[in-house]
Scaffold this motif. Structure first.
Motif, short mmCIF file in Angstrom:
data_model
loop_
_atom_site.label_atom_id
_atom_site.label_comp_id
_atom_site.label_asym_id
_atom_site.label_seq_id
_atom_site.Cartn_x
_atom_site.Cartn_y
_atom_site.Cartn_z
N UNK B 152 0.81 -1.22 0.00
CA UNK B 152 0.00 0.00 0.00
C UNK B 152 0.84 1.26 0.00
N UNK B 153 0.21 2.31 -0.45
CA UNK B 153 0.84 3.63 -0.37
C UNK B 153 -0.25 4.65 -0.07
N UNK B 154 0.17 5.88 0.19
CA UNK B 154 -0.81 6.92 0.49
C UNK B 154 -1.29 7.58 -0.79
N UNK B 155 -2.28 8.42 -0.65
CA UNK B 155 -2.78 9.13 -1.83
C UNK B 155 -1.80 10.21 -2.26
N UNK B 156 -1.00 10.69 -1.34
CA UNK B 156 0.07 11.62 -1.71
C UNK B 156 1.37 10.87 -1.49
N UNK B 157 2.16 10.79 -2.52
CA UNK B 157 3.27 9.83 -2.46
C UNK B 157 4.38 10.20 -3.42
N UNK B 158 5.48 9.49 -3.29
CA UNK B 158 6.61 9.65 -4.19
C UNK B 158 6.47 8.61 -5.30
N UNK B 159 6.31 9.03 -6.55
CA UNK B 159 5.99 8.04 -7.58
C UNK B 159 7.07 6.99 -7.85
N UNK B 160 8.34 7.38 -7.80
CA UNK B 160 9.39 6.36 -7.93
C UNK B 160 10.43 6.65 -6.85
N UNK B 161 11.10 5.63 -6.35
CA UNK B 161 11.97 5.83 -5.19
C UNK B 161 13.13 6.79 -5.42
N UNK B 162 13.71 6.80 -6.64
CA UNK B 162 14.93 7.57 -6.83
C UNK B 162 14.69 9.02 -7.20
N UNK B 163 13.44 9.38 -7.40
CA UNK B 163 13.11 10.67 -7.96
C UNK B 163 13.82 11.82 -7.27
N UNK B 164 14.39 12.68 -8.08
CA UNK B 164 15.13 13.79 -7.51
C UNK B 164 14.83 15.04 -8.32
#
Lengths: 237, 997, 140
Positions: B152-164
């Motif tokens: 699960x994840x939240x409705x507000x989230x980081x779409x990919x782990x490495x995103x910078x």
């Protein structure tokens, strides 16, 4: 075993005759993936393996298959077909093979039952008076139960709403199952009837691959419907 | 419109030359191709992030490595941010915009009106510091499709782990607009408005459609129990399980109960090769990615583990794939079971899974697994797009398909070339002239004078910083040091304040301490382009990231001070050298006059280049005669005619290349004609298209020749000749044997075209003579992609296929004078004996001998003699040497349509290199201080790009600055410190080390 | 007695390892403040003297982090580092430095957890070894 592969591959009659399912796949399309064999409950039993059978058909070895036990080991459950990625009609293939077997080589009671049904209208060869006797006897017993006083079974009732066919075991070793049906009909107020003759609901031509006899048995029931002017048919088997 | 949308719309509407729809690997590749030539690109994707499917995988087949970053430009490196591509694509000519779709395209190619539908992310990227408070307070939990639906994840989230920068985004379908995140955001970056906005662009030259693939949903196939049974996952789910950035941080534990995974099964062909669901195609890559996953999994699981792959055909059709698979099986212990599984069941009362299958002896066996991975392929339907056929739209793929990285990259560059060809024909220049970004020399050469910008935004920091103490430390470093405190550097006002202070002040070194979002890539470009700062004279200290690794509340002032001190020191040691420009020769040398060479030559000529086409034999065309598909054959014939007439193409027949020298953009090569005459040509780049040929390996299976034992090539030719015995008939029985002399040492690679050829031959024979029996003995039928329908058609027509293993191949018995093939039918478990009228042996292809050329160009070859690319996935048409490219059979067995695409891609690579009149190179390149060079030559050997060479006459070592990628290995290896790497000179690095302690 | 807080220099490559370090940050994986990270383009560019300089300037430990073999942006810079760094280690040993003070690890772009682990472990190792003798014996 020994296969005559030095000469040409024979044309398979099974391939031509076996009817197709909605996704029309000729048997040649078999990938040999083994999905059918992997899921079949009978794989390995006396050499049964649906993939092997399809393969032999493609190689034109009808005679060998027809002469073996293999077509009769299949339970025709359809699990193979359900998963076959090529949409091959394995069950129909098996049935067609069965149909190609000489009738006197059909195993067990199946052919006998078919013959009896054609002759007498039921798989047991039960005469009409005996049938009626058993029905009335069981009905009378049921009528003694509270709530079912006065219950009778309408036989050959013209204009009824529902025609009910019977599995032969219901009038043989499992009379009590008749009672289950009738109680439901009674409580629901269903206007049903059963035919006095040609009442057999189990069409063993299905299992022996015998379309002709199947047609005749089904035809008789249709004839009841016409004659008795009944619109609805309950055919539990 | 929200502030986010205003800024998004503003950014998008700045002149856009090309829109690329689809930001997977293919879209990224084309975007970089265009950007490298100076065009402004808008790269969009429907998804909330770029990168496509590959963002979910850490490593790729066939070498189990990543190398995505190798797609970044190799020349003009200053234009992009040199960082791992998983963090994002940053290039001064590329604007990325996610949650964005192209909805309409109107107009003509060269002048299009493009309508975009943009969904706001809800979070202003320029403000979000990545603190994550919003995520913490969000009350909504939904399945995380990125990591696997059971996570699960939240409705507000980081779409990919490495995103910078790691700005959050909002999934509007999940968001309940409760507002908790808005309240808690310290920089007020969130606006709860998910309304789509339309943006219209005008004057767009072209739109590239890089659709990619949607993966099949295995829940549609009930027998596998996906979504119903525990521990049944898809291949991409499994990649997440293995990844250290995944839900289990790389621990091999299974979803249902966290039990360590020790036994895994892969089921191939899920959703593909299934006529029942209308999927009569192969998804091409699943065999290979399953092998890769099995290898990586086994490594992680350790001994006492089991990795089993259930398959029908092992499609190892790429050049290096067969050896990779063999190693997996023979060395790494992966089990391959040739059987398609019926269904998955739960084992008794556990969370374990049971699979039944039939073994080689025909017995049904049950095996229990901890985890089952479904190798799902592509969905059968193409992603719909109603503007796909509009004028000016270039589709990378017109037919659906699931391509691997190499094929995707080739296809991408091939399309880039087509787009650029249209653009050049219409004389459309890049929107911005190549401006000189050289800063003012006086500015650069002045003594370092610093400005440090401290963003006051303590609210987003989890740990307090004593700013006064910090300022004191900075002042102690140097007097006259300007310090600017701003509130919220991320905001427009904050940024304006910074700009003004710099423009008004005297500083020529700038350190900004803020968060990553405040000084994003585009703002950093402003320093260079508008404020005249060389890139290396500005540094950003992402203080938020720095303090995150502390315990909550711990005082971080000392560490931050130290870091600031170190950074300032470093800035002070930087020097600047103007990039030299190099004039390019707009001529290309193409070696090889077969289809690949002809295609490359024609395409380059169409772009205005002069081409020198060199061919060893006395005619052009190569294997033209053998081409089957009539439209392709016509195409090649037309090209041949065109090449002969084209004034821009000089053809040299019976000519070889004997010597070359120079650097990318400026080369000199000596040619020698068969008569002995030599000539020198000047060119800027080289394409190797030396091709290949069929190899007759019949001798490996038959001891004596027979007029009716022929190769697949021969049979193909015979079927085209109307008077051949085969065509006239009658023909009783034909047998074909696949993989003759291929896919086992010494030629342990798949020749890729033989299965197709045999199938076409078989179908042709059946059409001519329906009563003929045809048997094909095969190891794996390589009908990947949409060519699967040929395999299906052949079977429908009654061709019978008999698989064999390398330890039990069919034997050819000619003792009786007839041709008898003896083998085993594994399905029946019986021997098989077939008397054939005709026997066709599917022999493969091999590359032409390039050993002479290898001496001249110093490229590498594989153990089979193919020319080795720089990277078989990410740079498939480059050789290690910048400016020398390769395409076609010289590199790998391929079908003709694939070869032609490769030639286009190679031409594209030439364009990138030579298109501009001048090209400059990054300051981060090596240079030699010749006075202290001992000419030992070590640096030349260690360079991975062959970017250094010795001037033999003068005994001087030179660096080819265009080719040099700035790795610094030469500098580290040089025993005299004669070689230094620009921007990373010893004094700078040592000073940094010292000041950090 | 004041707890010894080591000073550690981490020379990390710009591509994989630096990405992993950032990932550790965004994933809130905490690691000790003793680490001063210096970003190099590639471990291949780490001259032996940088390591010596670090120790001579008072570092108690030096950590080198690069891409896994095969993942190097520059093809094989990390492999060269893989040969060079242990060589430096041998030299350091001869001068009386404990070999554990220099560590080389391959860290992939996704390996935030591994990064945290190696950093934390390394700090603990150095804490156990104590301060570098350079501080006492050399005048810097």
């Amino acid at each position: 075993m020994g296969t005559d592969t030095e000469t040409k591959r024979k044309q398979s009659a099974v391939k031509e005759k076996a009817p197709l399912r909605p996704v029309e796949s000729p048997m040649d399309i078999c990938l040999g993936c083994g999905t059918c064999s992997a899921g079949c409950a009978m794989t390995g039993v006396d050499g049964f393996d649906p993939r092997k059978i399809v393969r032999k058909v493609l190689m034109g070895r009808d005679a060998e298959l027809v002469g073996s036990k293999l077509p009769w080991i299949c339970t025709m459950c359809g699990k193979c077909e359900h998963a076959c990625p090529m949409g091959i009609n394995i069950v129909n293939m098996i049935r067609t093979l069965r149909g190609m077997v000489d009738r006197d080589k059909v195993p067990g009671m199946i052919q006998k039952g078919v013959e009896l049904c054609l002759e007498t209208g039921n798989n047991l060869g039960l005469p009409a008076e005996d049938f009626t006797f058993i029905i009335e006897d069981v009905a009378a017993e049921m009528a003694e139960e509270p709530g079912f006083e006065g219950f009778t079974v309408p036989i050959d009732k013209k204009g009824a709403n529902l025609l009910h066919t019977l599995h032969n075991k219901l009038v043989n070793t499992q009379n009590e199952d008749l009672v289950h049906w009738w109680k439901i009909f009674h409580m629901a107020g269903e206007d049903f009837t059963i035919p006095s003759e040609n009442w057999e609901g189990v069409n063993w031509g299905l299992f022996s691959g015998d379309d002709e006899s199947m047609k005749i048995v089904v035809g008789r029931i249709v004839e009841h419907m016409d004659r008795l002017e009944i619109k609805n048919l309950m055919y539990p088997e | 419109m929200t502030e986010e949308m205003t800024s998004k719309a503003d950014r998008i509407s700045t002149p856009v030359n090309i829109v690329v729809a689809g930001a997977g690997i293919t879209g990224i590749r084309t975007a970089i191709d265009f950007a490298a030539s100076g065009y402004k690109v808008l790269l969009v994707d429907k998804a909330m992030h770029g990168g496509g499917i590959l963002t979910r995988l850490d490593h790729q087949f066939p070498n189990d490595h990543c190398g995505m970053c190798r797609m970044l430009p190799m020349i003009d490196r200053g234009t992009d941010k040199e960082t791992c591509l998983r963090r994002g694509l940053f290039h001064e000519n590329i604007l990325t915009c996610y949650s964005t779709e192209v909805v309409a395209v109107d107009g003509k190619a060269g002048d299009l009106a493009v309508n975009l539908s943009v969904v706001p992310t809800g979070v202003d990227k320029t403000r979000c510091s990545g603190c994550g408070e919003c995520e913490r307070v969000c009350p909504v939990m939904v399945p995380d499709h990125f990591n696997g639906d059971w996570v699960n994840r939240k409705a507000i989230f980081l779409p990919t782990p490495h995103l910078s920068p790691d700005s959050r985004v909002i999934d509007w379908q999940a968001c309940t607009s409760c507002g908790a995140c808005v309240e808690v955001c310290p920089t007020h970056a969130i606006t709860l408005n998910g309304e789509r906005e339309q943006v219209e662009l005008k004057g767009v030259y072209a739109v590239v459609l890089a659709r990619g693939v949607n993966l099949y949903d295995p829940a549609l196939t009930d027998v596998y129990g996906y979504g119903v049974l525990p521990n049944v996952v898809t291949a991409t789910d499994f990649e997440r399980i293995m990844s250290s950035s995944g839900p289990y941080q790389g621990e091999m534990m299974r979803p249902s109960d966290g039990k360590p995974i020790k036994k895994i099964a892969w089921i191939q062909c899920v959703g593909s090769r299934n006529v029942m669901i209308g999927a009569d195609f192969c998804s091409s890559v699943c065999c290979m990615f399953a092998v890769k996953e099995a290898i990586l999994a086994k490594q992680k699981m350790g001994k006492e583990s089991d990795a089993v792959i259930f398959y029908m055909d092992m499609r190892t059709f790429g050049r290096d794939f067969q050896r990779y698979k063999d190693e997996a099986e023979n060395v790494k212990g992966i089990r391959f079971v040739r059987m398609r599984v019926h269904s998955i069941q739960l084992h008794e009362n556990t969370d374990d899974l049971l699979i039944s299958y039939v073994n080689k002896d025909g017995e049904q066996v049950d095996e229990i697994f901890d985890l089952v991975v479904l190798s799902t392929g592509r969905k059968k339907d193409f992603l719909t797009c109603d503007w796909a056929e509009a004028d000016g739209v270039f589709q990378v793929d017109r037919l659906p398909g699931f391509k691997d990285i190499a094929d995707s990259v080739v296809g991408a560059s091939a399309i880039s070339e087509q787009v650029l060809r249209m653009i050049h024909q219409q004389n459309l220049k890049p929107d911005k002239n190549e401006s000189d970004h050289s800063p003012d020399i006086s500015f650069v050469e002045r003594r370092p004078s610093y400005i440090t910008v401290l963003c006051d935004c303590n609210t987003s920091l989890s740990n307090p910083i004593d700013f006064q103490k910090l300022e004191n430390t900075i002042h102690a470093l140097s007097s006259g040091h300007q310090i600017l405190r701003v509130e919220q550097a991320c905001s427009k006002e904050g940024w304006q304040t910074i700009r003004k202070a710099i423009m008004d002040g005297q500083a020529n070194r700038c350190l900004i301490m803020a968060c990553d979002a405040a000084v994003d890539f585009s703002r950093k470009r402003e320093f260079t382009n508008e404020l005249g700062f060389p890139v290396s004279f500005v540094d950003l200290l992402d203080v938020v990231s720095l303090v995150r690794r502390f315990q909550e509340g711990e005082d971080a002032t000392d560490t931050v001070s130290k870091e600031v001190f170190m950074r300032l020191n470093r800035l002070g040691t930087r020097s600047y050298a103007s990039p030299l420009k190099q004039a390019q020769v707009k001529t290309v040398l193409v070696i090889g006059g077969g289809p690949a060479g002809l295609q490359a030559a024609s395409v380059l000529a169409a772009h205005g280049f002069t081409v020198k086409l060199v061919e060893k034999t006395d005619r052009l065309g190569g294997k033209l005669a053998q081409i089957e598909e009539s439209d392709l054959k016509q195409h090649v014939e037309k090209m041949l005619a065109g090449v002969n007439k084209n004034p821009q193409i000089d053809v040299y027949l019976e000519t070889e290349v004997i010597q070359t020298s120079g650097r990318p953009g400026v080369c000199m090569t000596k040619l020698k004609h068969a008569s002995g005459e030599t000539r020198i040509i000047h060119h800027g780049a080289t394409i190797l298209a030396t091709g290949g040929k069929e190899v007759d390996t019949s001798a490996s299976v038959v001891s004596e020749s027979h007029e009716r034992i022929i190769t697949g090539f021969d049979m193909d030719a015979m079927l085209k000749a109307n008077d051949s015995d085969l065509v006239k008939g009658p023909v009783s029985t034909v047998v074909m044997i696949q993989c003759v002399g291929s896919r086992q040492e010494p030629n342990n690679y798949c020749s890729r075209i033989c299965c197709l050829k045999s199938l076409k031959n078989a179908i042709r024979i059946k059409d001519l003579h329906p009563e003929t029996d045809i048997y094909i003995f095969y190891r794996d039928i390589m009908t990947y992609g949409n060519s699967e329908i040929l395999y299906t058609e052949a079977r429908k027509k009654g061709v019978l296929f008999i698989p064999f293993d390398t330890d039990n191949p069919p034997r050819i018995n000619m003792a009786s004078g007839a041709i008898i093939i003896e083998g085993d039918d594994p399905f029946l478990g019986e021997p098989v004996q077939i008397k054939a009228d005709w026997l066709a042996l599917a022999t493969g292809v091999m590359p032409n001998d390039v050993s002479d050329l290898k001496q001249v160009f110093s490229f590498e070859t594989t153990q089979d003699g193919f020319i080795q690319e720089a990277d078989s996935k990410w740079r498939p048409v480059d050789t290690e040497r910048v400016g020398v490219f390769v395409c076609g059979l010289a590199r790998t067995p391929a079908r003709l349509d694939e070869v032609l695409l490769e030639a286009n891609a190679a031409a594209q690579r030439v364009l990138t290199l030579l298109e501009k009149d001048h090209t400059s190179y990054s300051p981060v390149t090596a240079r030699v201080r010749n006075a202290i060079c001992s000419v030992c030559g070590i640096c030349i050997e260690v360079c991975p790009y062959q970017a250094r060479y010795m001037d033999e006459d003068r005994r001087v070592v030179h660096v080819d600055n265009l080719a040099c990628q700035g790795c610094g290995t030469c500098a580290a290896e040089c025993p005299n410190n004669a070689t230094v790497l620009g921007e990373y000179e010893d004094h700078g690095v040592m000073s940094m080390i010292e000041s950090s302690l | 007695m004041e707890q010894f807080e080591p000073k550690i220099i981490a020379l990390v490559c710009n591509w994989c390892t630096y990405t992993a370090a950032d990932l550790a940050g965004t994933s809130r994986l905490q690691y000790p403040a003793n680490i001063r990270m210096i970003r190099m383009m590639c471990t291949g560019m780490i001259d032996s003297k940088y390591i010596l300089k670090a120790f001579l300037s008072g570092a108690d430990g030096v950590f080198v982090g690069g891409c896994h073999p095969g993942d190097c942006h520059y093809i094989d810079g990390n492999l060269k580092a893989g040969k060079r760094i242990p060589g430096v280690g041998k030299i350091l040993e001869q001068f009386g430095f404990e070999p554990d003070r220099l560590k080389l690890k391959w860290i992939g772009a996704s390996e935030g957890p591994e990064f945290q682990k190696y950093m934390t472990e390394f700090v603990d190792t150095i804490k156990t070894l104590g301060p570098s003798q350079v501080r006492d014996r050399m005048i810097l």
